[in-house]
Scaffold this motif. Structure first.
Motif, mmCIF file in Angstrom:
data_model
loop_
_atom_site.group_PDB
_atom_site.id
_atom_site.type_symbol
_atom_site.label_atom_id
_atom_site.label_comp_id
_atom_site.label_asym_id
_atom_site.label_seq_id
_atom_site.Cartn_x
_atom_site.Cartn_y
_atom_site.Cartn_z
ATOM 1 N N LYS A 119 0.278 -1.063 2.988
ATOM 2 C CA LYS A 119 1.141 -1.517 1.902
ATOM 3 C C LYS A 119 2.178 -0.440 1.587
ATOM 4 O O LYS A 119 1.869 0.761 1.613
ATOM 5 C CB LYS A 119 0.293 -1.800 0.672
ATOM 6 N N ARG A 125 7.738 3.522 0.940
ATOM 7 C CA ARG A 125 6.766 4.578 1.199
ATOM 8 C C ARG A 125 5.367 3.982 1.311
ATOM 9 O O ARG A 125 5.033 3.045 0.578
ATOM 10 C CB ARG A 125 6.767 5.613 0.060
ATOM 11 N N VAL A 127 1.755 3.329 0.555
ATOM 12 C CA VAL A 127 0.931 3.593 -0.618
ATOM 13 C C VAL A 127 -0.534 3.246 -0.403
ATOM 14 O O VAL A 127 -1.397 3.720 -1.117
ATOM 15 C CB VAL A 127 1.428 2.835 -1.872
ATOM 16 N N ARG A 128 -0.832 2.408 0.575
ATOM 17 C CA ARG A 128 -2.237 2.057 0.777
ATOM 18 C C ARG A 128 -2.447 1.613 2.225
ATOM 19 O O ARG A 128 -1.571 0.976 2.814
ATOM 20 C CB ARG A 128 -2.620 0.905 -0.154
ATOM 21 N N PHE A 142 0.377 9.369 3.053
ATOM 22 C CA PHE A 142 0.617 8.469 1.929
ATOM 23 C C PHE A 142 1.750 9.049 1.089
ATOM 24 O O PHE A 142 1.732 10.218 0.733
ATOM 25 C CB PHE A 142 -0.659 8.269 1.107
ATOM 26 N N GLY A 143 2.729 8.176 0.826
ATOM 27 C CA GLY A 143 3.913 8.661 0.126
ATOM 28 C C GLY A 143 5.048 8.953 1.097
ATOM 29 O O GLY A 143 6.181 9.138 0.696
#
Lengths: 443, 323
Positions: A119, A125, A127-128, A142-143
């Motif tokens: 996601k 970016r 995120v999951r 992540f990010g």
């Protein structure tokens, strides 16, 4: 029991290890129903945590605590009065909460529509990531920009191009086939826009003669020190440091001087181990073949001042003054902020460690030949020219020991500098101190 | 594996989406404030906000200094400079605390104090614990307790402990030697502190012991006052008191609306509350989003969303470290 206030408070005592050493019936039964036994660790984590906190802080606490008991959810009001070695609990209220409306409970399970999902937020970016889609990802991913990340994870081709365009435009896309580089896994991937971003749904394909199987660990994922082992080690080490410092600083009363010194030795040794754990985690990361640093727009003066702020107390301990660049000088660079900070922290930390007390450390910045340059100069004895390359080698200590270093800091710093398109080297100043120079791209 | 950027919003409710974005923003604001007070910032918040937060922090540190150095006033104040240079005060939980106090001041000023029956309604309650808690809340809300010299009494136990020892360390560095009398003062200060005396905890205790339905306390802040209103939200949503203050004071009314929806507050009451706290700030756009979205949010859905906010904040305050 469904009432609120108890006529007689329920009492108990928890020792500094978290053992329930005495308890009234109701508390003892709660402890037993949670799986605890007599004189063992209190099996109700929320109460144990509060009791230990009260002992640590040596402060009276008074809080509502929610616990689960059989099929009931309870809210207890607990007052805790600590002594140095135990906490006296007094439960003055025992309230059964009405059925909690939290979604996700057994009577209303949340349907997980798809296990393998990546996601992205509205600006793309990551995120999951869940299930097989999370294979090979590490926390720093992540990010990160999703498009750049996907391009490193999957083989280039029409399918990937289509997916990246759809992600940019946040448009739904029909299934395309992608091949993951790390394990050659084939996936049908569909993209769709969701309210706060974009989602990719992965479905692993079984190839003839190559049935779907759990993904093999990539070489990077195989060495899971930083990802799995380091966090496990950090927690007990943190506890050792905290407890040894508490003992050594005699916060809970005076102890024999040599015992206080032992406690400080324990804290220092644990701190050294903790730094080593961090270094080994970083080492593993920088040695990954696909290790990449983010490209942030940063300002080196800002980095320098933050480093000086973070190490001000340590420098003050040695009466060392850290001089930072004037705020009027701006030197922009393109590099990962966190990694640049890490490098400069390491250099200034070394400078403090190896400089005589009462000296000065200078952090200077400049733009030279289209590069952003930051130097850290100390007034120590400098580094023998023959050793100036050697110190960037792994585990190289130049014969030093017992000073808290692991021999990895400079090796990691140079690898990080190079991963950001820069370079790190050292020379001696005319007056004899060491000058470490970090060069970074500025566009 | 999850990252706090994920707000977990999968539906198309704009109110929920805006609520999630702003709930996340309050953590970012904390970072921005910290970076403005100390080094330079990328997205500077307003000057008024910086000045309010700085003032709170300086007051807090000065109050603690005064307590620790009561016998040595000539040195006072000597820790602020060291603390500001040391980077200790960049700690997110301390900035979060100061921001919550700023929010508390603003939100408290929105309620006409003469109409608030607040804790006084419980003073004569037959339940002695409830009456005691009401008395404590009134005392904690009094100017004497919240005024200069006592601001540290509002700190959580954990923060007071951390800050006190950091200041002791700073004093020792400034003095260049161990300071046994300052250490003794610190121990005495900590042992005399009782968190049950804080307004937040007294209010939470009243909510726990009171038979009044949570919805009554949540739905009528103009009658019960800010502390009881927030404590009731805190009990129902399992969110930290200060977190709720900051969510109500966020740059949009959406997070507050989502919290009220999670508590099952009717649209009429929710609108009344939003106007009470944000009447001067609400924009036509926000009003439209509320109007079209509030009724369609189910409490369960809102609770799930709020669960993300709580975990994101916990991760943020612990330094953003992933578990």
């Amino acid at each position: 029991m469904t009432g609120t206030q108890l006529l007689n408070p329920i009492s108990g005592e928890v020792d500094a290890d978290g053992r329930l050493v005495s308890a009234d019936d109701a508390l003892a039964r709660l402890h037993e129903r949670a799986g605890g036994r007599k004189d063992e660790l209190l099996a109700v984590p929320a109460i144990k945590t509060l009791a230990l906190l009260s002992i640590k802080l040596q402060m009276k606490l008074s809080r509502a605590v929610r616990v689960a008991d059989d099929n009931e959810n309870l809210e207890l009001w607990i007052e805790i009065d600590p002594t140095p070695d135990k906490a006296k609990l007094s439960i003055i209220s025992w309230r059964v909460l009405p059925d909690v409306r939290r979604a996700g409970y057994a009577d209303n399970p949340v349907q997980i529509a798809h296990d393998n999902v990546m996601k992205f937020d509205p600006v793309g970016r990551l995120v999951r990531a869940t299930g097989d889609a999370a294979h090979g990802l590490v926390p720093p991913d992540f990010g990160r920009d999703g498009r750049a990340l996907l391009a490193t994870l999957f083989e280039a081709g029409e399918g990937l191009d289509m997916l990246l365009s759809s992600l940019s435009a946040r448009k739904a896309t029909s299934a395309c086939t992608l091949k993951r580089i790390s394990d050659a896994g084939l996936f049908h991937v569909r993209g769709r826009s969701v309210a706060n971003g974009y989602e990719l749904l992965f479905e692993r394909l079984e190839t003839p003669g190559h049935p779907a199987e759990p993904p093999k660990e990539s070489p990077a994922a195989g060495a899971l020190f930083g990802k799995n082992l380091a966090p496990v080690l950090r927690q007990p080490l943190g506890r050792i440091i905290a407890n040894a410092e508490t003992i050594g600083s005699e916060l809970q009363g005076p102890i024999r001087e040599n015992y206080a010194l032992y406690a400080r030795d324990i804290a220092n040794a644990a701190r050294h181990l903790s730094a080593l754990v961090d270094d080994l985690g970083d080492l593993e990361a920088v040695e990954r073949p696909d290790f990449k640093a983010a490209r942030d727009n940063i300002e080196l003066g800002d980095v320098a001042r933050r480093v000086a702020g973070l190490l001000a107390l340590k420098a003050a301990d040695h009466r060392i003054t850290v001089h930072t660049p004037s705020e009027d000088i701006l030197v922009p660079a393109v590099a990962e902020f966190r990694r640049t900070l890490q490098i400069i922290l390491n250099l200034v930390n070394n400078a403090i460690r190896y400089s005589p007390d009462g000296t000065h450390i200078f952090i200077d910045i400049a733009t030279v030949d289209s590069e952003a340059v930051i130097t850290v100069r100390d007034q120590g004895k400098g580094i023998d020219p023959a050793d100036q390359e050697k110190i960037f080698e792994k585990f190289e200590r130049l014969g030093r020991s017992g000073d808290g270093g692991s021999g990895l800091g400079l090796y990691i710093s140079r690898r990080l500098a190079r991963a950001m398109g820069g370079e790190l080297h050292v020379e001696n100043a005319e007056d004899g101190g060491a000058v470490f120079t970090l060069r970074l791209p500025n566009n | 594996m999850e990252f706090p950027l994920d707000h977990g919003v999968d539906d198309n409710n704009v109110l929920m989406k805006v609520g999630a974005e702003h709930a996340h923003d309050i953590d970012a604001l904390c970072t921005d404030i910290a970076s403005v007070i100390f080094p330079s910032a990328i997205n500077p918040p307003t000057e008024a906000m910086i000045s309010a937060v700085s003032a709170k922090l300086i007051q807090l540190v000065s109050d603690l200094e005064a307590r620790l150095l009561s016998k040595r006033n000539p040195h006072f104040p000597l820790t602020w400079e060291t603390l500001s240079k040391s980077g200790f005060l960049r700690e997110p939980d301390l900035i979060d605390f100061a921001l919550a106090r700023v929010a508390e001041d603003r939100l408290g000023s929105c309620i006409a104090q003469d109409k608030v029956k607040s804790a006084s309604a419980y003073l004569d309650h037959q339940n002695g614990t409830l009456a005691d808690a009401a008395q404590t809340l009134l005392a904690a809300e009094s100017l004497h307790r919240s005024g200069a010299g006592s601001t540290y009494l509002g700190l959580t136990s954990e923060l007071l402990y951390k800050l006190t020892w950091q200041i002791v360390a700073a004093i020792e560095i400034c003095e260049g030697a161990r300071q046994p009398e300052v250490i003794a003062a610190a121990k005495s200060l900590l042992s005399s502190f009782c968190e049950a005396d804080r307004a937040q905890d007294a209010a939470r205790k009243i909510v726990h012991f009171s038979d009044d339905p949570t919805q009554t306390l949540v739905g009528n802040p103009e009658i019960y006052g800010l502390h009881l209103h927030v404590a009731a939200l805190s009990a129902d949503l399992e969110l930290d008191h200060d977190h709720i203050l900051r969510l109500i004071d966020a740059s949009s009314s959406a997070p507050y609306a989502v919290m009220l929806a999670a508590c099952g507050v009717s649209k009429t009451h929710a609108l009344k509350n939003i106007f009470l706290f944000r009447g001067d700030l609400i924009t036509p756009r926000e009003a439209g989003i509320f109007e079209s979205g509030y009724a369609s949010i189910s409490p369960d859905e809102a609770l799930v969303q709020i669960g993300y906010w709580a975990s994101a904040r916990a991760q943020f305050l612990s330094g953003g470290k992933l578990p």
